[in-house]
Motif scaffolding. Sequence first.
Motif, PDB file in Angstrom:
ATOM      1  N   UNK A 290      -7.821  -0.437  18.259  1.00 47.76           N
ATOM      2  CA  UNK A 290      -7.293   0.407  17.207  1.00 47.76           C
ATOM      3  C   UNK A 290      -5.784   0.556  17.319  1.00 47.76           C
ATOM      4  N   UNK A 291      -5.254   0.556  18.533  1.00 44.13           N
ATOM      5  CA  UNK A 291      -3.817   0.740  18.710  1.00 44.13           C
ATOM      6  C   UNK A 291      -3.046  -0.499  18.278  1.00 44.13           C
ATOM      7  N   UNK A 292      -3.559  -1.674  18.617  1.00 45.96           N
ATOM      8  CA  UNK A 292      -2.867  -2.909  18.279  1.00 45.96           C
ATOM      9  C   UNK A 292      -3.074  -3.207  16.799  1.00 45.96           C
ATOM     10  N   UNK A 293      -2.348  -2.479  15.961  1.00 48.01           N
ATOM     11  CA  UNK A 293      -2.477  -2.639  14.514  1.00 48.01           C
ATOM     12  C   UNK A 293      -1.570  -3.770  14.054  1.00 48.01           C
ATOM     13  N   UNK A 294      -2.153  -4.726  13.378  1.00 48.98           N
ATOM     14  CA  UNK A 294      -1.414  -5.903  12.939  1.00 48.98           C
ATOM     15  C   UNK A 294      -0.757  -5.602  11.588  1.00 48.98           C
ATOM     16  N   UNK A 295       0.529  -5.224  11.622  1.00 53.86           N
ATOM     17  CA  UNK A 295       1.243  -4.920  10.382  1.00 53.86           C
ATOM     18  C   UNK A 295       1.774  -6.228   9.814  1.00 53.86           C
ATOM     19  N   UNK A 296       0.894  -6.977   9.195  1.00 54.04           N
ATOM     20  CA  UNK A 296       1.251  -8.291   8.693  1.00 54.04           C
ATOM     21  C   UNK A 296       1.798  -8.183   7.277  1.00 54.04           C
ATOM     22  N   UNK A 297       2.122  -9.342   6.703  1.00 56.06           N
ATOM     23  CA  UNK A 297       2.706  -9.354   5.358  1.00 56.06           C
ATOM     24  C   UNK A 297       1.730  -8.883   4.302  1.00 56.06           C
ATOM     25  N   UNK A 298       0.426  -8.999   4.561  1.00 57.71           N
ATOM     26  CA  UNK A 298      -0.559  -8.577   3.566  1.00 57.71           C
ATOM     27  C   UNK A 298      -0.493  -7.081   3.289  1.00 57.71           C
ATOM     28  N   UNK A 299       0.020  -6.301   4.229  1.00 58.48           N
ATOM     29  CA  UNK A 299       0.111  -4.858   4.015  1.00 58.48           C
ATOM     30  C   UNK A 299       1.265  -4.486   3.096  1.00 58.48           C
ATOM     31  N   UNK A 300       2.176  -5.405   2.832  1.00 58.83           N
ATOM     32  CA  UNK A 300       3.349  -5.115   2.011  1.00 58.83           C
ATOM     33  C   UNK A 300       3.190  -5.563   0.570  1.00 58.83           C
ATOM     34  N   UNK A 301       2.039  -6.078   0.208  1.00 56.94           N
ATOM     35  CA  UNK A 301       1.818  -6.526  -1.175  1.00 56.94           C
ATOM     36  C   UNK A 301       1.733  -5.306  -2.080  1.00 56.94           C
ATOM     37  N   UNK A 302       2.448  -5.349  -3.219  1.00 53.51           N
ATOM     38  CA  UNK A 302       2.494  -4.204  -4.126  1.00 53.51           C
ATOM     39  C   UNK A 302       1.145  -3.960  -4.809  1.00 53.51           C
ATOM     40  N   UNK A 303       0.573  -5.009  -5.374  1.00 51.85           N
ATOM     41  CA  UNK A 303      -0.668  -4.868  -6.147  1.00 51.85           C
ATOM     42  C   UNK A 303      -1.693  -5.851  -5.599  1.00 51.85           C
ATOM     43  N   UNK A 304      -2.364  -5.514  -4.503  1.00 50.27           N
ATOM     44  CA  UNK A 304      -3.310  -6.468  -3.907  1.00 50.27           C
ATOM     45  C   UNK A 304      -4.525  -6.748  -4.783  1.00 50.27           C
TER      46      UNK A 304
END
Length: 721
Positions: A290-304
């Motif tokens: 849970x701690x190692x959260x992968x803040x990848x590019x998919x989290x920055x998409x405006x309208x997924x």
Amino acid sequence: MESTNTKSNNNKLPSNLPQLQNLIKRDPASYREEFERQHSVYEALCIIFEQNPTVNNNDLHQMVTFLSQVAQCYPDKLSDFPQEVSVMLKRHSTVLHPDMRMSFVKALMLLRNKNLLSPTDLHMLFFQLLQCQDKILRKFLKQHIVTDIKNINARSKNAKLNKELQNFMHEMLASRHAVAAKTSLDVMVELYHKKVWNDTKTVNTISTACFSKVTKIMVAALKFFIGKDEEEEGGDKESDNSDSDDEEEKKTVKATVMAMKVNKKTRKKQRKLTKVKAVVKKSQKEKKNKVNFDFSALHLVHDPQTLAERLYHRLEKMNERFEVKLMTMNLISRLIGIHQLYLPNFYPMVTRFLFPHQREVTKVMVFAAQAAHPQVPPDDLSPVLRTLADNFVTERYSSEVMAMGLNAIRELCARNPYCMSDSLLQDLTQYKTHKDKGVMMAARSLITLFRERNPELLFKKDRGAPTELGAEKRQENFGEIQAVNYIPGAEILAFKTDGDEGLGTSDEEGDDNWMEVSDDDDSDANDNKEAEEKKDKEEGDETDDEEKEQVFSAKDALKEVMKLTADERAQKAGDVACSRFFTDEDFARIAATQAAKRVEKFTKSSNKKKRGKKRKGPEESAGSASTGELVPLKNIEMIFKKRKHDKDARMESVAGGREGREKFGVKKGRMNPHASTTNREKIKGKNFMMLKHKVAGKQKHSFRSKQIKLKNALLKQKKFK
């Protein structure tokens, strides 16, 4: 003599440009006349070059390099020099000799490094040069663009310039020229990985490339969002944090065992200790995931949601290679799982590929599991689950196929357990006694999963003994979210302990001092002694006992917690959470309490004796499901199978089995050495001609010979009738 040498050196200056360049940089004013002479030569060479730009003019090459080196020394004279070189390069870019083109490009790069040329103008020119059929030049330009933008944002990010360059990159990405679009995409991807342009605008600009008509551009954009496998990225992280995790795990085990306060070593206590270690290790693993959260590019998409729908419609009409389709399915499944989207048409499409003979079927299983999340209706996921069970978990296929099917079902149910029915689950759990180890372990891991998620779906014999932690949990229905205002396990902080015995043990005492476990019966004498001392202390105290706060030992505090009901624990934990700030020691006590709850068996009455020996359930350590954002492919392909040995290992095993034997095997001796030989031993010494008729009788007969023998036999029977 010295004056003669100086005069000769001055005469050589016009033809020795590197020496003149060095002198001008030291004293520009003293050598202005020589510079003006060289500048006039440059203007004459430019006129000659314009007449025939395809020729490799070495003199112009040296002169352009010389002027670019000393341009900052004479700004009044060379203010238009960068524009002149840019115009020549832009006008004759496609017909220039490769060496001359590279010379002009390097000169402009040098001028840009001296801030004599704006980065926007230079990058616009370089993107126009990408149309040239020069692979070396394109690679060189791309590397310089990335390095230049990185240097611009080295100290602090230039927001205004970055915005201009990003807008230009967006225009280039939408251009018709495939090479320029591909290069702009590569530049943005590399700048994102270098954490220079790792903002939402860059990510959403790259997302538009997923719908490019050029396959290479589309594949590059898909690879950017998919990224590398977690197996490759997670290995270093795990090795870096292994020491700290082991230390934290050791402290939690120590606190748990000391809270249970045990003295005597027995087999029962050793088993209990082993279980405590397994529980703590599992909880630490879940915490780390849970701690190692992968803040990848998919989290920055405006309208997924819109992006996933467009990709799905593109996938339906796609005529690309199967690998490209798999990448598109992978991206859609990650978008659905990470942002918890609702795309009901995606699941029937995945179901069409779920067959054992399908190429890369394990990856399709991963996509099906990644697209599952708690907000997907069970009616949409139940057909996928049923397809996995019908097409893979069946005796008509090999054990490897069955194991992969069970693993895929486990991974899907780990993200959405509501799609599983009790009848299907009970049928699948019957494979826990399968003869193949892979199938057996996959079925047992499925049982372990539903013991935590929904044990009511299992057979009663597979649910295992209930624990205190399981009694606190309430089964959630689909769409239900339980909100709590407390930290589970914080009720232990309501009982003040005397010095935190579990955390005060020194490392010099050794592992055996804190790794011993015993029963309540084994420590009754110590309890009585402590009670007597406590009573004497209370009788001799002159203060009012009611006004004092009661102090417990770590063991007594844990006993008091176990006596409480689930509602009482929640009430106490809520009161504690609202009244104080938690320290690291407090969190350590909470973790130890939660670990003890997993081990402690649940009883309805605190006065009732503990039940007998717990039934031996499936191994919990085998095939645990991953609940992260991504599903590792190894979780689907995890097949327990005996490893094939090489020839050397097999020969070593054979040689080990021959120890103590004679060279040519074992000779069975006779009970009576004077006894006569057997008929079989006599045959070995006879002549072959004496045994020929017996050997011939054992040979196989042809069909014709069998017909003749049968005919003769029937005639003989008829004759004697």
